[in-house]
Design a protein around this motif. Structure first.
Motif, PDB file in Angstrom:
ATOM      1  N   THR A 131      23.074  46.494  37.419  1.00 42.43           N
ATOM      2  CA  THR A 131      23.467  46.873  36.063  1.00 42.43           C
ATOM      3  C   THR A 131      22.354  47.698  35.426  1.00 42.43           C
ATOM      4  O   THR A 131      21.343  47.985  36.069  1.00 42.43           O
ATOM      5  CB  THR A 131      23.795  45.631  35.219  1.00 42.43           C
ATOM      6  OG1 THR A 131      24.329  46.051  33.964  1.00 42.43           O
ATOM      7  CG2 THR A 131      22.572  44.764  34.987  1.00 42.43           C
ATOM      8  N   ARG A 132      22.541  48.062  34.162  1.00 43.93           N
ATOM      9  CA  ARG A 132      21.588  48.960  33.504  1.00 43.93           C
ATOM     10  C   ARG A 132      20.722  48.198  32.494  1.00 43.93           C
ATOM     11  O   ARG A 132      21.214  47.343  31.761  1.00 43.93           O
ATOM     12  CB  ARG A 132      22.341  50.092  32.796  1.00 43.93           C
ATOM     13  CG  ARG A 132      21.425  51.234  32.325  1.00 43.93           C
ATOM     14  CD  ARG A 132      22.242  52.411  31.803  1.00 43.93           C
ATOM     15  NE  ARG A 132      23.122  52.935  32.829  1.00 43.93           N
ATOM     16  CZ  ARG A 132      22.734  53.743  33.823  1.00 43.93           C
ATOM     17  NH1 ARG A 132      21.461  54.097  33.916  1.00 43.93           N
ATOM     18  NH2 ARG A 132      23.590  54.189  34.704  1.00 43.93           N
ATOM     19  N   LEU A 133      19.432  48.513  32.487  1.00 36.37           N
ATOM     20  CA  LEU A 133      18.502  47.936  31.518  1.00 36.37           C
ATOM     21  C   LEU A 133      18.616  48.702  30.202  1.00 36.37           C
ATOM     22  O   LEU A 133      18.323  49.893  30.140  1.00 36.37           O
ATOM     23  CB  LEU A 133      17.068  48.016  32.047  1.00 36.37           C
ATOM     24  CG  LEU A 133      15.961  47.565  31.089  1.00 36.37           C
ATOM     25  CD1 LEU A 133      16.083  46.077  30.799  1.00 36.37           C
ATOM     26  CD2 LEU A 133      14.579  47.894  31.656  1.00 36.37           C
ATOM     27  N   GLU A 134      19.057  47.991  29.151  1.00 35.69           N
ATOM     28  CA  GLU A 134      19.259  48.647  27.857  1.00 35.69           C
ATOM     29  C   GLU A 134      18.036  48.551  26.957  1.00 35.69           C
ATOM     30  O   GLU A 134      17.724  49.487  26.215  1.00 35.69           O
ATOM     31  CB  GLU A 134      20.482  48.044  27.157  1.00 35.69           C
ATOM     32  CG  GLU A 134      21.787  48.314  27.910  1.00 35.69           C
ATOM     33  CD  GLU A 134      23.012  47.802  27.173  1.00 35.69           C
ATOM     34  OE1 GLU A 134      22.864  46.880  26.334  1.00 35.69           O
ATOM     35  OE2 GLU A 134      24.117  48.307  27.442  1.00 35.69           O
ATOM     36  N   SER A 135      17.332  47.412  26.987  1.00 34.57           N
ATOM     37  CA  SER A 135      16.135  47.247  26.156  1.00 34.57           C
ATOM     38  C   SER A 135      15.377  46.012  26.623  1.00 34.57           C
ATOM     39  O   SER A 135      15.866  45.248  27.465  1.00 34.57           O
ATOM     40  CB  SER A 135      16.516  47.097  24.681  1.00 34.57           C
ATOM     41  OG  SER A 135      17.268  45.906  24.467  1.00 34.57           O
ATOM     42  N   VAL A 136      14.182  45.810  26.072  1.00 31.34           N
ATOM     43  CA  VAL A 136      13.384  44.611  26.343  1.00 31.34           C
ATOM     44  C   VAL A 136      12.984  43.995  25.015  1.00 31.34           C
ATOM     45  O   VAL A 136      12.497  44.691  24.117  1.00 31.34           O
ATOM     46  CB  VAL A 136      12.128  44.942  27.175  1.00 31.34           C
ATOM     47  CG1 VAL A 136      11.246  43.704  27.332  1.00 31.34           C
ATOM     48  CG2 VAL A 136      12.524  45.474  28.549  1.00 31.34           C
ATOM     49  N   SER A 137      13.233  42.701  24.860  1.00 28.03           N
ATOM     50  CA  SER A 137      12.828  41.974  23.648  1.00 28.03           C
ATOM     51  C   SER A 137      11.866  40.862  24.047  1.00 28.03           C
ATOM     52  O   SER A 137      11.658  40.599  25.230  1.00 28.03           O
ATOM     53  CB  SER A 137      14.053  41.400  22.933  1.00 28.03           C
ATOM     54  OG  SER A 137      14.816  40.574  23.796  1.00 28.03           O
ATOM     55  N   TYR A 138      11.286  40.209  23.051  1.00 28.58           N
ATOM     56  CA  TYR A 138      10.250  39.207  23.312  1.00 28.58           C
ATOM     57  C   TYR A 138      10.531  37.936  22.528  1.00 28.58           C
ATOM     58  O   TYR A 138      10.990  37.972  21.389  1.00 28.58           O
ATOM     59  CB  TYR A 138       8.870  39.763  22.958  1.00 28.58           C
ATOM     60  CG  TYR A 138       8.496  40.955  23.817  1.00 28.58           C
ATOM     61  CD1 TYR A 138       7.806  40.781  25.000  1.00 28.58           C
ATOM     62  CD2 TYR A 138       8.901  42.239  23.450  1.00 28.58           C
ATOM     63  CE1 TYR A 138       7.493  41.861  25.811  1.00 28.58           C
ATOM     64  CE2 TYR A 138       8.600  43.336  24.259  1.00 28.58           C
ATOM     65  CZ  TYR A 138       7.894  43.131  25.434  1.00 28.58           C
ATOM     66  OH  TYR A 138       7.605  44.203  26.248  1.00 28.58           O
ATOM     67  N   GLN A 139      10.254  36.789  23.179  1.00 32.90           N
ATOM     68  CA  GLN A 139      10.464  35.489  22.555  1.00 32.90           C
ATOM     69  C   GLN A 139       9.158  34.714  22.571  1.00 32.90           C
ATOM     70  O   GLN A 139       8.392  34.796  23.528  1.00 32.90           O
ATOM     71  CB  GLN A 139      11.534  34.687  23.324  1.00 32.90           C
ATOM     72  CG  GLN A 139      12.895  35.346  23.356  1.00 32.90           C
ATOM     73  CD  GLN A 139      13.875  34.584  24.225  1.00 32.90           C
ATOM     74  OE1 GLN A 139      13.481  33.835  25.126  1.00 32.90           O
ATOM     75  NE2 GLN A 139      15.158  34.768  23.975  1.00 32.90           N
ATOM     76  N   VAL A 140       8.919  33.939  21.511  1.00 31.65           N
ATOM     77  CA  VAL A 140       7.734  33.085  21.471  1.00 31.65           C
ATOM     78  C   VAL A 140       8.179  31.631  21.516  1.00 31.65           C
ATOM     79  O   VAL A 140       9.139  31.240  20.848  1.00 31.65           O
ATOM     80  CB  VAL A 140       6.876  33.370  20.208  1.00 31.65           C
ATOM     81  CG1 VAL A 140       7.661  33.133  18.934  1.00 31.65           C
ATOM     82  CG2 VAL A 140       5.619  32.510  20.216  1.00 31.65           C
TER      83      VAL A 140
END
Length: 665
Positions: free
Chosen positions: A318-327
């Protein structure tokens, strides 16, 4: 009394029927509320009239806290393995071999190979009497109490045409949804994750507490029937009848008369399996006629009338749309890939784990990349590679964030760790709420409050840490949105009950980094009250079994922090348990002081976990491997041959259960 007996039997009959409708047919005819009402009514009657006890009552589905010491049971019919094949050529060879040997017409039954843990269920006069694991194929463990908690294993078969004795074989599985939820819970409690649903199902089925087994929502899939007087000489017909009796037989089974039909089935399910709620890893091919099966016979390891075709590892692109971050609650910041939705292992995948900065750099990720995704033991799937040849109009290269996604504080990274951390532990809202969520979990303080309520109380300024829960008042809660007197009273009662939770669980609830449930128990045994633990040095902590320097430094750092010390002080003021009970203290001895003991094999008198607890309780040390420092090996049946060989070389003394228990007399 006769009327009570009839009422109990009527309720049991109704609940058996509703279980069948819900778990086998997936067509419930009453609401969950009404089902629970009937179950409560039955359990109240059974408690009041124990003389009407029935081991196959629907009430056993909730499990029991009675410890199950599994006994070994010899299989009446050996449980053979299947020979695996990985190509259509090998399937063709199998088909032609059967054709040459039989020299007559035959049909092949194709059925999905569910990837779980094997089980044998014995029904006598339609009632479940025994459930046994595969073991070594000749004998296995009796897990009847745990099997009775699995909702789609019928305790009493339906219909009047059930033979007086049948043995059905199948797989016990953990659905993807239950597996993901379990690993999420374990991750929150800093416990090791299960590698895959098969391991999770196997580990759950062998647990000592059947209440926990019941909570994990295992399922059964039945694939064969054995007995002296089976209703049909056709495997397919027997499975069809078994489904009618209430057993969960997959409706994906199909009879095939030609190789072309077999290959069509393999091709169809190599794609369609991705929509299933449970894990499958192939297709089993069986000669349908039981007479022909007997004529074909078996080798010492495998039946000649059946093989297993294994699918290649499941993967999606599949396609990578974005990267987010969790704490998280410990401040660790985790990158998450947001993906174009794709179907994988029965669920639609929209996110995948990227672990840390090193993993991102190794993949050389760019926004818009076509990525390979697999679903393993992680809470969410993982990216295993990038199709670099498919790159077109390349997007920005993914770089790890340098600020906390919640509070904006610059991140830090320790030299010996791969993760970045937000150091603002006392001011980062996500960390604060995460620590409270950990504090109230079932294995910690067991307070009945969820993340949404914690967030509401935090946003309203009613709590700023877990200790504030103990100063909540009725008037603080009753006027909250969607709250009332019942909700307020229930929470306050739950908080009050938590004051009796044992010291080791309170220690775990504090959320000290690297101190999970097992470590907390070991620390509580070694330092019977919180003052002793707070004053312990790194050297004293490392001397405790399985406590390494990383854990020891984390503990000393916690008690060197004035805010943490104040947090513990406030909890003590509210009446929480910060010392071992007098009963546990009285049971502590030095009888095994200084002794290192390795446990190996299976036992009759106590479980392995119980023996580990006894060793700790009496001052000894549990060790996982045999070395020159090992004093004894506590050996049960089926002791590991490698440990036995090493013990012989090193001259380590081997003792059995009775000898060990005599040491504690």
């Amino acid at each position: 009394m006769e009327s009570v007996k009839l009422q109990i039997e009527s309720l049991r009959s109704q609940l058996h029927e509703h279980n069948y409708n819900y778990y086998v047919l997936s067509q419930p005819t009453i609401s969950d509320f009404e089902f629970d009402r009937l179950m409560r009514q039955l359990m109240e009657l059974e408690a009041a009239y124990p003389e009407y006890y029935d081991p196959n009552s629907p009430s056993v589905r909730v499990g029991s806290d009675i410890n199950n010491n599994f006994t070994q049971v010899v299989h009446r019919f050996p449980m053979l393995s299947l020979q695996n094949t990985y190509s259509e050529g090998e399937v063709t060879d199998f088909y032609n071999r059967v054709k040459r040997t039989l020299n007559e017409e035959f049909e092949i039954v194709c059925e999905l190979k569910f990837d779980g843990t094997s089980i044998s269920l014995v029904y006598e006069n339609g009632r479940l009497t025994r459930a046994v694991t595969r073991g070594d194929g000749r004998k296995g463990d009796d897990v009847t109490a745990n099997a009775r908690t699995i909702r789609n294993i019928p305790l009493v078969l339906k219909g009047d045409d059930v033979p007086p004795y049948i043995e059905v074989r199948g797989e016990i599985l953990m659905p993807w949804s239950s597996f993901d939820a379990l690993n999420k819970e374990r991750a929150e409690q800093e416990e090791p994750l299960f590698a895959n649903p098969r391991n999770a199902a196997s580990g759950t089925l062998k647990m000592q507490d059947s209440r926990v087994v019941a909570s994990r929502k295992l399922e059964s899939y039945i694939y064969s029937m054995l007995g002296d007087s089976l209703p049909s000489r056709s495997h397919f017909e027997n499975m069809t009848l078994a489904r009618g009796w209430g057993l969960n037989v997959s409706d994906t089974m199909r009879k095939c008369g030609t190789l072309e039909e077999i290959f069509a089935y393999l091709k169809e399910w190599d794609v369609a399996r991705k929509t299933l709620p449970v894990i499958t890893d192939g297709v089993v091919l069986k000669v349908d006629s039981l007479t022909q099966q007997r004529n074909l016979g078996a080798t010492s390891k495998f039946p000649r009338w059946s093989i297993a075709f294994k699918f290649s590892a499941e993967q999606a692109v599949t396609r990578l749309e974005s990267v987010s971050y969790q704490v998280g609650r410990t401040g660790a910041v985790t990158p998450v890939a947001n993906l174009e939705p794709v179907l994988l292992s029965g669920t639609t995948v929209k996110r995948a784990s990227l672990y840390n900065e090193d993993a991102i750099l190794a993949l050389d990720l760019h926004i818009g990349d076509r990525v390979y995704v697999e679903k393993g033991g992680e809470i969410i799937p993982k990216i295993t590679g990038v199709d670099k040849e498919a790159r077109f109009l390349l997007g920005d290269r993914v770089t790890f964030t340098r600020k906390c996604p919640d509070c904006g504080t610059p991140l830090v990274r320790n030299e010996d760790e791969a993760a970045y951390y937000c150091p603002n532990s006392e001011g980062c809202p996500t960390q604060i709420k995460g620590r409270i969520e950990h504090f109230v979990t079932r294995k910690a303080m067991d307070i009945t409050i969820g993340p949404e309520t914690i967030n509401l109380l935090y946003e309203k300024g009613l709590i700023s840490d877990a200790a504030d829960l103990y100063r909540l008042r009725f008037e603080d809660l009753v006027y909250l949105e969607r709250w009332g007197q019942t909700s307020a009273n229930n929470l306050l009662e739950s908080i009050e009950r938590s004051k009796s939770v044992s010291y080791e669980r309170v220690l775990y609830a504090l959320g000290i980094r690297f101190v999970g449930e097992t470590v907390a128990r070991k620390l509580a045994q070694a330092f019977p009250d919180i003052d002793q633990l707070a004053q312990a040095t790194v050297e004293q902590l490392v001397a405790v079994d399985e406590i390494g320097e990383r854990i020891a430094r984390s503990v000393t750092a916690y008690f060197a922090n004035t805010l943490c010390v104040d947090f513990v002080r406030r909890l003590r003021q509210y009446g929480l348990q910060f010392a071992l009970s007098q009963e546990m203290l009285a049971a502590k001895t030095d009888k095994l002081k200084g002794l290192s003991i390795v446990i190996s094999g299976t036992f009759e008198l106590h479980s392995r976990d119980e023996y580990k607890a006894m060793i700790l309780q009496n001052g000894g040390k549990n060790s996982g491997s045999v070395s020159k420092n090992t004093d004894y090996i506590l050996a049960g049946e089926n002791m590991g041959p490698a440990k036995l060989e090493k013990a012989g070389k090193l001259g380590v003394k081997i003792i059995d259960e009775k000898a060990f228990l005599e040491m504690l007399q």
